[in-house]
Motif scaffolding. Structure first.
Motif, PDB file in Angstrom:
ATOM      1  N   TRP A 244       0.824  -1.210   0.000  1.00 27.05           N
ATOM      2  CA  TRP A 244       0.000   0.000   0.000  1.00 27.05           C
ATOM      3  C   TRP A 244       0.856   1.258   0.000  1.00 27.05           C
ATOM      4  O   TRP A 244       1.945   1.283   0.573  1.00 27.05           O
ATOM      5  N   THR A 245       0.320   2.305  -0.605  1.00 25.27           N
ATOM      6  CA  THR A 245       0.860   3.656  -0.491  1.00 25.27           C
ATOM      7  C   THR A 245      -0.345   4.542  -0.146  1.00 25.27           C
ATOM      8  O   THR A 245      -1.488   4.148  -0.435  1.00 25.27           O
ATOM      9  N   PRO A 246      -0.134   5.705   0.471  1.00 23.50           N
ATOM     10  CA  PRO A 246      -1.295   6.522   0.834  1.00 23.50           C
ATOM     11  C   PRO A 246      -2.148   6.821  -0.410  1.00 23.50           C
ATOM     12  O   PRO A 246      -1.617   7.118  -1.477  1.00 23.50           O
ATOM     13  N   ASP A 247      -3.470   6.688  -0.225  1.00 17.22           N
ATOM     14  CA  ASP A 247      -4.446   6.902  -1.294  1.00 17.22           C
ATOM     15  C   ASP A 247      -4.433   5.828  -2.377  1.00 17.22           C
ATOM     16  O   ASP A 247      -4.925   6.049  -3.486  1.00 17.22           O
ATOM     17  N   ALA A 248      -3.914   4.660  -2.039  1.00 20.92           N
ATOM     18  CA  ALA A 248      -4.108   3.514  -2.951  1.00 20.92           C
ATOM     19  C   ALA A 248      -5.471   2.888  -2.648  1.00 20.92           C
ATOM     20  O   ALA A 248      -6.015   3.026  -1.541  1.00 20.92           O
ATOM     21  N   ILE A 249      -6.002   2.217  -3.659  1.00 17.18           N
ATOM     22  CA  ILE A 249      -7.299   1.542  -3.535  1.00 17.18           C
ATOM     23  C   ILE A 249      -7.145   0.109  -4.043  1.00 17.18           C
ATOM     24  O   ILE A 249      -6.467  -0.117  -5.055  1.00 17.18           O
ATOM     25  N   ALA A 250      -7.772  -0.826  -3.347  1.00 19.99           N
ATOM     26  CA  ALA A 250      -7.893  -2.195  -3.872  1.00 19.99           C
ATOM     27  C   ALA A 250      -9.379  -2.503  -3.990  1.00 19.99           C
ATOM     28  O   ALA A 250     -10.151  -2.221  -3.074  1.00 19.99           O
ATOM     29  N   PHE A 251      -9.753  -3.074  -5.124  1.00 18.19           N
ATOM     30  CA  PHE A 251     -11.145  -3.464  -5.391  1.00 18.19           C
ATOM     31  C   PHE A 251     -11.108  -4.958  -5.684  1.00 18.19           C
ATOM     32  O   PHE A 251     -10.560  -5.370  -6.706  1.00 18.19           O
ATOM     33  N   TRP A 252     -11.642  -5.771  -4.761  1.00 19.67           N
ATOM     34  CA  TRP A 252     -11.553  -7.219  -4.950  1.00 19.67           C
ATOM     35  C   TRP A 252     -12.918  -7.871  -5.066  1.00 19.67           C
ATOM     36  O   TRP A 252     -13.913  -7.368  -4.572  1.00 19.67           O
ATOM     37  N   ASP A 253     -12.897  -9.033  -5.723  1.00 17.80           N
ATOM     38  CA  ASP A 253     -14.080  -9.864  -5.909  1.00 17.80           C
ATOM     39  C   ASP A 253     -14.094 -10.884  -4.780  1.00 17.80           C
ATOM     40  O   ASP A 253     -13.169 -11.698  -4.668  1.00 17.80           O
TER      41      ASP A 253
END
Ligand code: SIN
Length: 285
Positions: A244-253
């Motif tokens: 992670w880095t600040p303001d990262a996003i993960a979108f998982w199923d």
């Protein structure tokens, strides 16, 4: 050796997808998630999620309102049965750990809220504050885990159901964040192998976090078989690891992937917000 033929994936018109591994994860570039997305972009993101199971975005300084708007592109939003949420925004869950924490959210392999009769289809986590090092999240491909089982094991699992229970997961989990426990938490029965509603492919659908036992088997047989499946699905071949880095996003199923948040950064702070998208009752393979 476990063999799995990687799907080559497809090119996208509206953004670039760079794979993290041949089996799972792609970093998406070329989109600004603070802005509303046109329908063809949303459709391509849905295809990318179907192909890669988890999508990562960097440098997306979204507000809780923009987070909700992004999530609603993919369906109605889910309300977590236990976790704290942003004030006035019950659909925005807070993910936080710091020096006061005795446990952290998402440690151990799981799919989100699989104890719900209709577990969430996907989750979108936006991390605002990262520890100096650590706090990565692992993701694992449950199609590949299923495909790698022997035909005999697949036949044995066919038609089996498992119980997923929220009680031991949620009771006391958020006490340090000032959240009082509920009288009870959800519990549900799901097929051990489910058919993904978008792809029609079979995936392994038991997880170490919530799955307590297999229905109709003697206790020791159930524990032995689940123990094997939990070790099998955690093979590194099926995984990617996101830093992670600040303001990262993960979108998982949540149907085809499991995840595991690594809490290796105590006493440092990690903070983020998660929006979760409603899913459907799992259907067996
Ligand atoms: C979760 O949503 O399970 C937590 C994932 C994370 O904090 O990386």
């Amino acid at each position: 050796m476990i063999r799995h033929a990687a799907d080559p994936g497809r090119p996208f018109e509206h953004f670039r997808a760079s794979r993290l591994t041949p089996l799972i994860g792609a970093e998406i570039s070329g989109l600004d998630l603070r802005k509303p997305l046109a329908a063809p972009v949303v459709e391509e993101l849905r295809l990318a999620l179907a192909d890669h199971l988890v999508l990562f975005f960097r440098d997306q300084a979204i507000s809780p309102e923009q987070h909700v708007a992004f999530g609603r592109n993919f369906g109605e939003l889910h309300r977590h049965p236990a976790a704290p949420h942003v004030e006035g925004r019950p659909e925005v869950m807070i993910i936080a750990a710091d020096e006061t924490s005795e446990r952290a959210n998402g440690e151990g392999w799981h799919t989100d809220v699989s104890c719900d009769p209709e577990p969430p289809m996907g989750s979108i986590l936006h991390i605002k504050a990262c520890p100096p090092e650590g706090g990565d999240t692992l993701f694992a491909n449950m199609y590949a885990a299923y495909d790698a089982l022997s035909d005999r094991m697949k036949a044995h699992l066919d038609g089996l159901e498992a119980v997923h229970d929220g009680e031991h997961v949620y009771r006391g989990l958020y006490a340090n964040l000032g959240v009082a426990d509920k009288p009870s938490y959800p519990r549900a029965r799901h097929p051990v192998v489910r058919t993904h509603p978008w792809t029609g492919r079979k995936c392994l659908y038991v997880n170490q976090g919530f799955t307590t036992h297999l229905v109709g088997l003697p206790r020791e047989e159930s524990a032995a078989l689940l123990g094997y499946l939990f070790r099998h699905m955690a093979h590194p071949l099926f995984q990617c690891r996101f830093r992670w880095t600040p303001d990262a996003i993960a979108f998982w199923d949540n149907r085809s992937a499991q995840h595991h948040a690594i809490w290796d950064y105590w006493p440092h702070r990690r903070f983020g917000r998660r929006v979760t998208i409603k899913g459907e009752r799992p259907v067996g393979g």
